[in-house]
Design an enzyme around this catalytic site. Structure first.
Site, PDB file in Angstrom:
ATOM      1  N   ARG A  15      -4.137   0.620  -1.002  1.00 39.82           N
ATOM      2  CA  ARG A  15      -5.183  -0.396  -1.158  1.00 39.82           C
ATOM      3  C   ARG A  15      -5.540  -1.117   0.142  1.00 39.82           C
ATOM      4  O   ARG A  15      -6.540  -1.823   0.203  1.00 39.82           O
ATOM      5  CB  ARG A  15      -4.769  -1.416  -2.231  1.00 39.82           C
ATOM      6  CG  ARG A  15      -4.992  -0.889  -3.636  1.00 39.82           C
ATOM      7  CD  ARG A  15      -4.512  -1.874  -4.671  1.00 39.82           C
ATOM      8  NE  ARG A  15      -3.067  -1.845  -4.803  1.00 39.82           N
ATOM      9  CZ  ARG A  15      -2.359  -2.815  -5.386  1.00 39.82           C
ATOM     10  NH1 ARG A  15      -2.960  -3.897  -5.846  1.00 39.82           N
ATOM     11  NH2 ARG A  15      -1.050  -2.712  -5.488  1.00 39.82           N
ATOM     12  N   GLY A 137       7.154  -6.210 -12.516  1.00 33.99           N
ATOM     13  CA  GLY A 137       8.169  -5.911 -13.510  1.00 33.99           C
ATOM     14  C   GLY A 137       8.536  -7.221 -14.199  1.00 33.99           C
ATOM     15  O   GLY A 137       8.617  -8.264 -13.552  1.00 33.99           O
ATOM     16  N   ALA A 383     -18.764 -23.097  44.885  1.00 34.29           N
ATOM     17  CA  ALA A 383     -19.379 -22.313  43.807  1.00 34.29           C
ATOM     18  C   ALA A 383     -19.681 -20.911  44.308  1.00 34.29           C
ATOM     19  O   ALA A 383     -20.171 -20.736  45.426  1.00 34.29           O
ATOM     20  CB  ALA A 383     -20.656 -22.992  43.358  1.00 34.29           C
ATOM     21  N   TYR A 390      -9.149  -6.478  46.408  1.00 40.00           N
ATOM     22  CA  TYR A 390      -8.841  -5.086  46.071  1.00 40.00           C
ATOM     23  C   TYR A 390      -9.668  -4.182  46.960  1.00 40.00           C
ATOM     24  O   TYR A 390     -10.908  -4.292  46.994  1.00 40.00           O
ATOM     25  CB  TYR A 390      -9.188  -4.881  44.593  1.00 40.00           C
ATOM     26  CG  TYR A 390      -8.822  -3.537  44.018  1.00 40.00           C
ATOM     27  CD1 TYR A 390      -7.529  -3.031  44.143  1.00 40.00           C
ATOM     28  CD2 TYR A 390      -9.770  -2.783  43.330  1.00 40.00           C
ATOM     29  CE1 TYR A 390      -7.203  -1.802  43.598  1.00 40.00           C
ATOM     30  CE2 TYR A 390      -9.444  -1.557  42.774  1.00 40.00           C
ATOM     31  CZ  TYR A 390      -8.156  -1.066  42.915  1.00 40.00           C
ATOM     32  OH  TYR A 390      -7.832   0.148  42.369  1.00 40.00           O
TER      33      TYR A 390
HETATM   34  C1  UD1 Z   1       8.105  -3.183  -7.562  1.00 39.85           C
HETATM   35  C2  UD1 Z   1       9.072  -3.360  -8.716  1.00 39.85           C
HETATM   36  C3  UD1 Z   1       8.513  -4.420  -9.666  1.00 39.85           C
HETATM   37  C4  UD1 Z   1       8.287  -5.697  -8.917  1.00 39.85           C
HETATM   38  C5  UD1 Z   1       7.365  -5.479  -7.730  1.00 39.85           C
HETATM   39  C6  UD1 Z   1       7.272  -6.712  -6.905  1.00 39.85           C
HETATM   40  C7  UD1 Z   1      10.082  -1.178  -9.047  1.00 39.85           C
HETATM   41  C8  UD1 Z   1      10.095   0.024  -9.872  1.00 39.85           C
HETATM   42  N1  UD1 Z   1       9.214  -2.120  -9.400  1.00 39.85           N
HETATM   43  O1  UD1 Z   1       6.901  -2.654  -8.104  1.00 39.85           O
HETATM   44  O2  UD1 Z   1       9.422  -4.629 -10.707  1.00 39.85           O
HETATM   45  O3  UD1 Z   1       7.739  -6.685  -9.772  1.00 39.85           O
HETATM   46  O4  UD1 Z   1       7.903  -4.430  -6.895  1.00 39.85           O
HETATM   47  O5  UD1 Z   1       6.352  -6.532  -5.858  1.00 39.85           O
HETATM   48  O6  UD1 Z   1      10.857  -1.278  -8.113  1.00 39.85           O
HETATM   49  N2  UD1 Z   1       8.641   1.948  -1.662  1.00 39.85           N
HETATM   50  C9  UD1 Z   1       9.321   2.929  -0.980  1.00 39.85           C
HETATM   51  N3  UD1 Z   1       9.370   4.171  -1.522  1.00 39.85           N
HETATM   52  C10 UD1 Z   1       8.793   4.482  -2.697  1.00 39.85           C
HETATM   53  C11 UD1 Z   1       8.100   3.490  -3.396  1.00 39.85           C
HETATM   54  C12 UD1 Z   1       8.045   2.213  -2.859  1.00 39.85           C
HETATM   55  O7  UD1 Z   1       9.867   2.689   0.098  1.00 39.85           O
HETATM   56  O8  UD1 Z   1       8.902   5.638  -3.115  1.00 39.85           O
HETATM   57  C13 UD1 Z   1       8.584   0.618  -1.093  1.00 39.85           C
HETATM   58  C14 UD1 Z   1       7.178   0.171  -0.800  1.00 39.85           C
HETATM   59  O9  UD1 Z   1       6.808   0.493   0.533  1.00 39.85           O
HETATM   60  C15 UD1 Z   1       7.288  -1.341  -0.992  1.00 39.85           C
HETATM   61  C16 UD1 Z   1       8.373  -1.499  -2.044  1.00 39.85           C
HETATM   62  O10 UD1 Z   1       9.096  -0.285  -2.013  1.00 39.85           O
HETATM   63  O11 UD1 Z   1       7.685  -1.999   0.201  1.00 39.85           O
HETATM   64  C17 UD1 Z   1       7.832  -1.777  -3.439  1.00 39.85           C
HETATM   65  O12 UD1 Z   1       7.032  -0.676  -3.824  1.00 39.85           O
HETATM   66  P1  UD1 Z   1       5.737  -0.853  -4.706  1.00 39.85           P
HETATM   67  O13 UD1 Z   1       5.153   0.464  -4.954  1.00 39.85           O
HETATM   68  O14 UD1 Z   1       4.873  -1.896  -4.137  1.00 39.85           O
HETATM   69  O15 UD1 Z   1       6.404  -1.380  -6.067  1.00 39.85           O
HETATM   70  P2  UD1 Z   1       5.670  -2.052  -7.261  1.00 39.85           P
HETATM   71  O16 UD1 Z   1       5.042  -1.024  -8.086  1.00 39.85           O
HETATM   72  O17 UD1 Z   1       4.837  -3.149  -6.775  1.00 39.85           O
END
Ligand code: UD1
Ligand code: CA
Length: 459
Positions: A15, A137, A383, A390
């Site tokens: 996004r 979550g 002025a 250089y």
């Molecule tokens: C997650 C939580 C959700 C919480 C929310 C808060 C889970 C399943 N859900 O959801 O409960 O309310 O964060 O913002 O954990 N990332 C990785 N690898 C991946 C997927 C994600 O490194 O495969 C990292 C992303 O870069 C990010 C973080 O994990 O920094 C959270 O991932 P994101 O996809 O934003 O999780 P949400 O769906 O928002």
């Protein structure tokens, strides 16, 4: 007890609609991920692990430092899958703190509270009461004793569960040994076909382990960045907090909503800052310094009583720039790296100073350039005067003694020395040294043609 810190930063950040990985977007001049690393810097951790994936090379290069290790997650199959990749890097049997690379304003004290509550045996979740919990979550609690039972992801939640306003912030502290075991048992049979880290909550409950929810004290510290709108909102919240801290310390900001600090600002008493100023890197303002509207000041020291007029640009880059006590700078002045101005120096409009020292009371008030110059006390630099520093290959110095007057529109071809008290006639191109007290004039002599008639148009 051993502490591991894991920061999840592998997600794509679709996004943001940007070629730059999400966690490298900047808030107050520093990347989101660097903010997270900075908040957990004071925590004594055995391992600091950043999970990278999308744009991994770029992300790793941007935050590489001693004591930080990286684990790659390819492809990205969810937060639980991310932690699975980190398992081999987790040290000891103590506590593992899990943070999100896109939640930049997490406070050190909050992280510490999670670690302390975990103490290597409880699962501790950072939760937040949200006006609009869409996407988060939900924390499912026991209706009888209020104990945490599970986290249900928004997309998997029932309409009743979606009415819960307590959301999971994405940050937790877990007993390291149990965490390793739990993530090995995760399944992806859910609405998104992902391995959810949040599923470990129900596992902990089933094993009879204590599960605690700690509430964040402000929404700002748990807000994530998913798009440019949220990034800008968080930037404003952060700037407002910085502005408030400065005002409480006595700095008078004309309008805290039109103030930006991307770094560190130290200040004395009675400092005034007008609207639309940007401060970057390390900036020091002495007692009574006044900054006019629309100035950009980076890596610079401004001594007591100096006045920086409107639209001045000061950029010390890596070397720094300094302005002496009671100096007057601008409007529309430009100070570059190595500009070192003494007390009561005046730099006026459209004057550029680079890698030059100006002693007490020297003045360059209009349309001039001073580069690689050493300028004595009380010098008056006319002025349109410039140092030609250089030669196309190398830079050379210009030395101007005390009390020298340089007339308007002069070119000082470096290397050249003007002795103390010398005067340079306007319009001169000076290529040879001038002795103290001498007048040097180096320009075509004025001629007068008596009886000359201006041409008239032919018919
Ligand atoms: C997650 C939580 C959700 C919480 C929310 C808060 C889970 C399943 N859900 O959801 O409960 O309310 O964060 O913002 O954990 N990332 C990785 N690898 C991946 C997927 C994600 O490194 O495969 C990292 C992303 O870069 C990010 C973080 O994990 O920094 C959270 O991932 P994101 O996809 O934003 O999780 P949400 O769906 O928002
Ligand atoms: Ca998120």
């Amino acid at each position: 007890m051993a502490l591991n810190i894991v920061i999840m930063a592998a997600g794509k950040g679709t996004r943001m609609k940007s070629a730059t990985p999400k966690v490298l977007h900047k808030l107050a001049g520093r990347s989101l991920l660097a903010h997270v690393l900075k908040s957990c810097e004071p925590l004594a951790a055995q391992a600091r692990i950043v999970i990278t994936g999308h744009g991994a090379e770029q992300v790793e290069a941007a935050v590489a430092a001693d004591g930080i290790s990286f684990v790659r997650q390819m492809p990205q199959l969810g937060t639980g899958h991310a932690i699975q990749q980190a398992v081999p890097a987790l040290q000891g049997e103590g506590t593992t703190l899990i943070l999100n690379g896109d939640v930049p304003l997490i406070e050190t004290a909050t992280a510490k509270a999670l670690i302390d509550a975990c103490a290597g045996h409880a699962l501790v979740l950072l939760t937040v009461d949200l006006f609009d919990p869409t996407g988060y979550g939900r924390i499912i609690r026991d209706p009888d004793d209020g104990g945490v039972l599970a986290i249900v992801e928004h997309k998997d939640a029932t309409p009743e569960q979606r009415l819960i306003h307590e959301g999971y912030s994405g940050m937790m502290a877990a007993p390291t040994g149990a965490l390793k075991r739990w993530v090995g048992q995760l399944k992806n049979d859910n609405a998104q076909g992902e391995y959810y880290l949040t599923d470990i909550v129900a596992m902990a409950v089933a094993e009879g382990l204590p599960v605690l929810g700690i509430k964040a004290h402000s929404e700002t510290e748990v807000l994530g960045v998913n798009d440019p709108v949220q990034l800008a909102q968080l930037e404003r919240a952060f700037q407002a907090a910085q502005a408030e801290t400065l005002m409480r310390a006595g700095v008078r900001l004309a309008d805290p909503a039109r103030f930006d600090l991307r770094g560190t600002l130290t200040h004395g008493q009675d400092v005034e800052i007008d609207v639309n100023c940007v401060f970057e890197g390390q900036v020091e303002l002495g007692d009574g310094v006044r900054i006019g509207a629309n100035c950009v000041i980076r890596n610079a020291k401004i001594a007591a009583g100096a006045r920086i007029h409107e639209f001045t640009h000061i950029d010390g880059e890596a070397t720094g720039a300094s302005v002496g006590e009671g100096a007057l700078i601008g409007p529309f002045a430009r100070l570059r790296p190595g500009a070192q101005l003494g007390a009561e120096v005046h730099i006026g409009n459209f004057v550029e100073v680079k890698n030059s020292t100006l002693a007490k009371g020297a003045k360059a008030n209009h349309l001039a350039y001073l580069g690689d110059a050493t300028v004595g006390e009380r010098v008056n630099y006319g002025a349109g005067a410039i140092t030609a520093n250089y030669d196309g290959a190398n830079k050379h110095r210009t030395t101007i003694g005390d009390d020298v007057h340089v007339g308007s529109n002069c070119v000082l071809v470096a290397p050249v020395t003007l002795g103390a008290g010398a005067t340079i006639g306007g319009g001169s191109t000076i290529t040879k040294d001038v002795k103290p007290g001498e007048l040097a004039v180096a320009r075509g002599k004025q001629v007068a043609l008596a009886g000359w008639v201006r041409p008239t148009k032919k018919r």
